[in-house]
Write an enzyme that holds these catalytic residues in place. Sequence first.
Site, mmCIF file in Angstrom:
data_model
loop_
_atom_site.group_PDB
_atom_site.id
_atom_site.type_symbol
_atom_site.label_atom_id
_atom_site.label_comp_id
_atom_site.label_asym_id
_atom_site.label_seq_id
_atom_site.Cartn_x
_atom_site.Cartn_y
_atom_site.Cartn_z
ATOM 1 N N ASP A 106 -71.271 -119.147 -29.135
ATOM 2 C CA ASP A 106 -70.548 -118.157 -28.350
ATOM 3 C C ASP A 106 -69.066 -118.555 -28.341
ATOM 4 O O ASP A 106 -68.715 -119.680 -28.717
ATOM 5 C CB ASP A 106 -71.115 -118.143 -26.928
ATOM 6 C CG ASP A 106 -70.409 -117.159 -26.026
ATOM 7 O OD1 ASP A 106 -70.096 -116.054 -26.487
ATOM 8 O OD2 ASP A 106 -70.160 -117.509 -24.864
ATOM 9 N N PHE A 133 -71.035 -102.920 -12.611
ATOM 10 C CA PHE A 133 -70.868 -103.179 -14.046
ATOM 11 C C PHE A 133 -72.233 -103.356 -14.704
ATOM 12 O O PHE A 133 -73.153 -103.936 -14.114
ATOM 13 C CB PHE A 133 -70.045 -104.456 -14.247
ATOM 14 C CG PHE A 133 -69.935 -104.878 -15.694
ATOM 15 C CD1 PHE A 133 -68.929 -104.370 -16.509
ATOM 16 C CD2 PHE A 133 -70.834 -105.780 -16.242
ATOM 17 C CE1 PHE A 133 -68.828 -104.751 -17.830
ATOM 18 C CE2 PHE A 133 -70.746 -106.167 -17.569
ATOM 19 C CZ PHE A 133 -69.739 -105.653 -18.367
ATOM 20 N N ASP A 160 -66.458 -110.130 -27.519
ATOM 21 C CA ASP A 160 -65.054 -109.726 -27.472
ATOM 22 C C ASP A 160 -64.715 -108.740 -28.582
ATOM 23 O O ASP A 160 -65.427 -108.619 -29.577
ATOM 24 C CB ASP A 160 -64.146 -110.946 -27.591
ATOM 25 C CG ASP A 160 -63.867 -111.569 -26.232
ATOM 26 O OD1 ASP A 160 -64.266 -110.956 -25.228
ATOM 27 O OD2 ASP A 160 -63.286 -112.653 -26.176
ATOM 28 N N ARG A 172 -68.171 -107.909 -30.719
ATOM 29 C CA ARG A 172 -68.789 -106.776 -30.024
ATOM 30 C C ARG A 172 -70.307 -106.855 -30.060
ATOM 31 O O ARG A 172 -71.002 -105.874 -30.307
ATOM 32 C CB ARG A 172 -68.324 -105.442 -30.618
ATOM 33 C CG ARG A 172 -66.869 -105.093 -30.362
ATOM 34 C CD ARG A 172 -66.595 -104.987 -28.904
ATOM 35 N NE ARG A 172 -65.279 -104.436 -28.599
ATOM 36 C CZ ARG A 172 -64.669 -104.606 -27.437
ATOM 37 N NH1 ARG A 172 -65.239 -105.373 -26.522
ATOM 38 N NH2 ARG A 172 -63.501 -104.076 -27.198
#
EC number: 7.6.2.1
Length: 1168
Positions: free
Chosen positions: A407, A572, A708, A794
Site C-alpha cells: 500500500d 462516507f 490514490d 484507484r
Amino acid sequence: MWCWIRRQLGFDPPHQSDSRTIYIANRFPQSGLYTPQKFIDNRIISSKYTVWNFVPKTLFEQFRRVANFYFLIIFLVQLMIDTPTSPITSGLPLFFVITVTAIKQGYEDWLRHNSDNEVNGAPVYVVRSGGLVKTRSKNIRVGDIVRVAKDEIFPADLVLLSSDRLDGSCHITTASLDGETNLKTHVAVPETAVLQTVANLDTLEAVIECHQPEADLYRFMGRMIITQRMEEIVRPLGPESLLLRGARLKNTKEIFGVAVYTGMETKMALNYKSKSQKRSAVEKSMNTFLIIYLIILIAEAIISTILKYTWQAEEKWDEPWYNQKTEHQRNSSKILRFISDFLAFLVLYNFIIPISLYVTVEMQKFLGSFFIGWDLDLYHEESDQKAQVNTSDLNEELGQVEYVFTDKTGTLTENEMQFRECSINGIKYQEINGRLVSEGPSPDSSEGNLSYLSSLPHLNNLSHFTTSSSFGSSPENETELIKKHDLFFKAVSLCHTVQISSVQTDGIGDGPWQSNLAPSQLEYYASSPDEKALVEAAARIGVVFIGSSEETVEVKTLGKLERYKLLHVLEFDSDRRRMSVIVQAPSGEKFLFAKGAESSILPKCIGGEIEKTRIHVDEFALKGLRTLCMAYRQLTSKEYEEIDRRLFEARTALQQREEKLAHVFQFIEKDLILLGATAVEDRLQDKVRETIEALRMAGIKVWVLTGDKHETAVSVSLSCGHFHRTMNILELTNQKSDSDCAEQLRQLARRIKEDHVIQHGLVVDGTSLSLALREHEKLFMDVCRNCSAVLCCRMAPLQKAKVIRLIKVSPEKPITLAVGDGANDVSMIQEAHVGIGIMGKEGRQAARNSDYAIARFKFLSKLLFVHGHFYYIRIATLVQYFFYKNVCFITPQFLYQFYCLFSQQTLYDSVYLTLYNICFTSLPILTYSLLEQHIDPHVLQNKPTLYRDISKNRQLSIKTFLYWTILGFSHAFIFFFGSYFLMEKDISLLGNGQMFGNWTFGTLVFTVMVITVTVKMALETHFWTWVNHLVTWGSIIFYFVFSLFYGGILWPFLSSQNMYFVFIQLLSSGSAWFAIILMVVTCLFLDIVKKVFDRLLHPTNTEKAQMYSNTVALSDEFIALQPLSRARNQLSKISLLKQIQVSSAWTPCAVSQKEKQCAHLLEECWNE
C-alpha cells in the site's frame, strides 16, 4: 430425530429469522400467544477444548497428519501380528510426539480458559426490578439494561438509551476493535435520551427490531418502537446507536444501554474468525519427500518379501532342521503368509519415515519466532513498538518472496498529513509559515504575487495573511468572492467527523484567532489524518471548529461564534468516495456541503470554476499531494422536506436499507457548486527508497497498490524510488471497453519488445484493471511480467486481493508478500502467501490480520534478507538432515536381511530403535535450526543479491534432496560393510576372547552411525556457541554413558537381556575402536572433499561471502568480495590499507603520496 441430534451437538443451529425482536428490560407482552425468542448468554468462549472433549478432539487432530496416522497403523500391525520389533519401538515415539503436542495445545487452551473466566466473571451493573443489581458479565441477557461508567469496557453490544448529557451523546474509543484511537460520538434517540435515572428507565416501554448478528463492525440496522401515551413512535437505529463490546467509554460519566447481542453473537466475537491456513513452500516440499520415502519403504518391503520367498524355494532354507514349522504354519494360506511377511518388513523398515520431524519442525518454528520479536533492529523507539509474530508457520517463507505488494498511504508514507495548498474559486493558494499566500496574479489584478484574501475587507486585519494592495475589482465581484471563500472554509470546518477531546473556549472568541492557542485549548481527534489536517488548517486561517453535538456544530469565525444546526450526515463510503452534511445556518438558510475525491465531486458539479480547479488538482497530484474537492448546494424548504422524508424512509427500512440509502444519497448529492480543492502532504517514511532498491537488487518485484489518483501515485512512486527517471513508464489507464483495453495491452506488449530499455514500469488504474482481469488476464500478465515495477492506482480493497491472486495462480506460482497498514489492506494481506501489517495510524486491523507486524516499512529489508534467509536455510537443512539420518539408520537394517535369509531379524536393539530420533540425534539439529548464522547478518543486509541464492526453494530442490539421500545411502553402506569386512575374519576381537555376535555387530554399526550423523551436523554448523558445543559433543557422550548404563545392568522388567554387557565388551576391543574411527573418518572425508572442490570450482555468492567477508571487511559498511584467483594480491593490499585510517584514505582530498596510494587501492577494492 437425526436433525434434532445434530442440533443438540451444535452442527445445525436452529432456524433463525432475518431479524430479532428485543423487549427492553424483558417486558414481554402479556398475551399467552407470544413465544419469546431464545438468545445465547453473554459468555465469551475463545477456548478450543473442554475437559470432556480434550482427549478425543486432540487425538482426532493429531491423527489427521499423515505421518502420525502412518505410525498408528504400524503400531497396530505390531500388536496384531508377529513382527521382528517390539510395539514399543513405534508406540513410544508416537506417544512422545502426540503427548508433547497435546501438552502444548492444552497449555495454550488453559491460558485461553483463564482469560475467558476473567472476562466472563467481570462485575457489571444491570437494571432489574427498579434498581441497580450487581452481577457477573456472563449473566447479562438480551434485553437487559446495563449501566457502564467512564473508562469501563462495554460488556455486550448495547443500543445506547441515555447518558449523563442532555442530548444523550457519549464518546467512545474502539482501539481494541479496529485500532482507531480517535474519539467517536454515539447518540441515543431523543425519547430515551431524557431517561437519565434508573427510576425513569424502569418506566420505559419499547421494542427494538434489528438484524441478526453479523461480523461487520460498522454495519447495524434496526429501529426502536417506543410506546408513549398509547402512541407508538418509530426511531431508526444505525451504527451511531450501537456500543460494541470491547470498546471503552471516554469523556462521559455513565451511560445506560440495552443488550441486543450477547456472548459469541457480539460483533467482537464474530470477528474471532480463524484465518485461512497458509502453508509454506518448505512444508509442501516436506510432504513430497515423505511420499518419496514412503515409496522407498514400500519398495524395500516388497523386495525383501519377494527375496524371502525366492530364497525359501529351496527346501533346505524353507524348513531347516533348527527351525521346524508347526502344523498350523504348514497349512496356512500362502497369500496370508505373504501379506503377513510384507507387513513385518514394513514394520522393520518403518523408521525411514521420521516421525519426530514434525514435532522438531513445530518446536523450531515456535521457538524461532521469538527471535523476530527480540530483534532490536526491528524495534521502533518513537512509537515503542517491536515486531510481532502472529503466525510462526511461515518463518521460512520470508526467505522465498518473489513479489512484494505494498500500500502507499501509511505504508510507504508517514500518514501524517500537513496542509500545503488549496484552490478556491479557481485561485491557487499555499500556506507559508502560517500565512495563506496566493500564487501568481489573481483575476482582475494588475499585479502578480498578491495575497488575495488580504484584500478582502472582512479579513484584512488578520496577521497571517500577506498584505498587499487591493484588487481592482468591482464591489459586486468582491462580495461574491468573499462569499465563496467564506463558504469554502465553512465547508472545511463543518463537513467532517472530527471530535474534540477537551474544549476550553474561554479567551478564544475575544479577537482574531491566535495559532498558539490551538495545541493548548483545542485537541482534535479524527479517524482520518486528512480531516484533522484540514480542520487545523481552517483554524489557523481563522475559521475554528469549536465542537459538535447531535444537533449543532459550533464554529468561530474571527472570534465570532456561529452555531449551525446539524440536520443530516451522509456518511462516507468507499463506493461514493465522498461524505456530505446538511446544515442550517444561523440565518435560517439550509446548505449541503460535500467533500470527496475529485472523481466523485466534479461530475456532480454544475457551477464553479470546474476546469481551473481540475487543472490545480492535477498540479497538486504531480507534487505528490493528496487532494479533496469541496462543493455545496443551497437547499430550498421544499427540497429539504423531500430530502428529509426520503432519508427517514430509507433509514427506517429493515430490508435493503443500504441500497435504499445509496439511492437517496445519489438523489441528494447533485447539482453542486464547486468551491475548490485542498492539498495535503503525506511525507515518505525513513529509508523507503533504500528499502525498495534493496528489494529490487534481491530479485523481488515491487508492486504499489493504492486508492490514490493517478498523478499522486506516480509522483510518490518516483520520489520513493519505485519508479526511477531512466525507466520507461507504460500506462494502461482510462480504458472504457474490453476492446480498447485489449488493443492497449497489445500495443504495450509490442513496445516492450521493440524498446531497447533495460527496465519498464507500468501504471494501471482500477477501471482498466477490471477490464483487463475480465477477459485478458493472460495478456495483462505477459505485460506485467516484463515490467520491473507496477503501480496500480484507484484500487478498491477487493481489487488489491484479486491482483495478488492473479499473480499467485500464474504458471510460475511465485511467493507473494503484501504490506499494508489499514483496514482496506486486510483482504490483500490475507490473500498473499505472507501478510505484513504496518502498525501505523490507520488502526490495528492490518496488524491483527497479518502474519507479521512491523512498525515501519524499512524493517522489511531485515525481516526478509536476514531473518527470512536464516529461517529458510535452517529449516531446509533440518528437513534434509532428518531424511539423511533416517536413511543412515534403516538402510543397514535392510542390508542385514541379505545375511539372515530375510528372517526379519532386527539389527538394533529395541531401545536403540526407540531412542535414536528422540534422544541420541535430536538436540544438535534442533539447536542448529534455532541458532545457525551461516553468514554475518550485516553482510546479508548489505548485500541483498545474496537473497537470490535461496530463491525458488533452491535448498529443497530435487537435486539437493537426491544429494542428501544418496549421501545417506553411501554412509549406510560404509557403516554396514565396513563393520562386516573389518570384523569378518577376526574370531577373537572382544577383550574376553569371544567372537562377535549379532548384537555386538549391530551395536558397532549403531555406534558408528550416531557419531557420524552427529559430526556431520557439526560440519554443517558455521556459527558456534557454547550451546552448540554442549548439545553436539554432549549427545555423543550421552550415547556412550546411556549404553554403558543400559548394558551394564540386568533389568528386571525386560523379558530379554540381549544387550547385557555387550557395549562394555565392544569397547574393550582395540579393533572396534579402530573400526569406529576409520569408518567415521571415511564417511566424512568424502563429504569434506566434495565441499572443498565445490567451493573452489563453483562457489555461490553465499559461499564467497562466507570465505571472504571476514577477511576483507574494512568496516561495517564496506565489504568487498574478491575473486579467489586474486586473494593473495588483495590480502597484501588490505594489509597496507589497515596501516592508516580508512576515513583519511577514502577522500578525494588525500594529500600525502601514501594516502593517495591507499585511496587508489581502496577504490580498486570497492569497484571489484
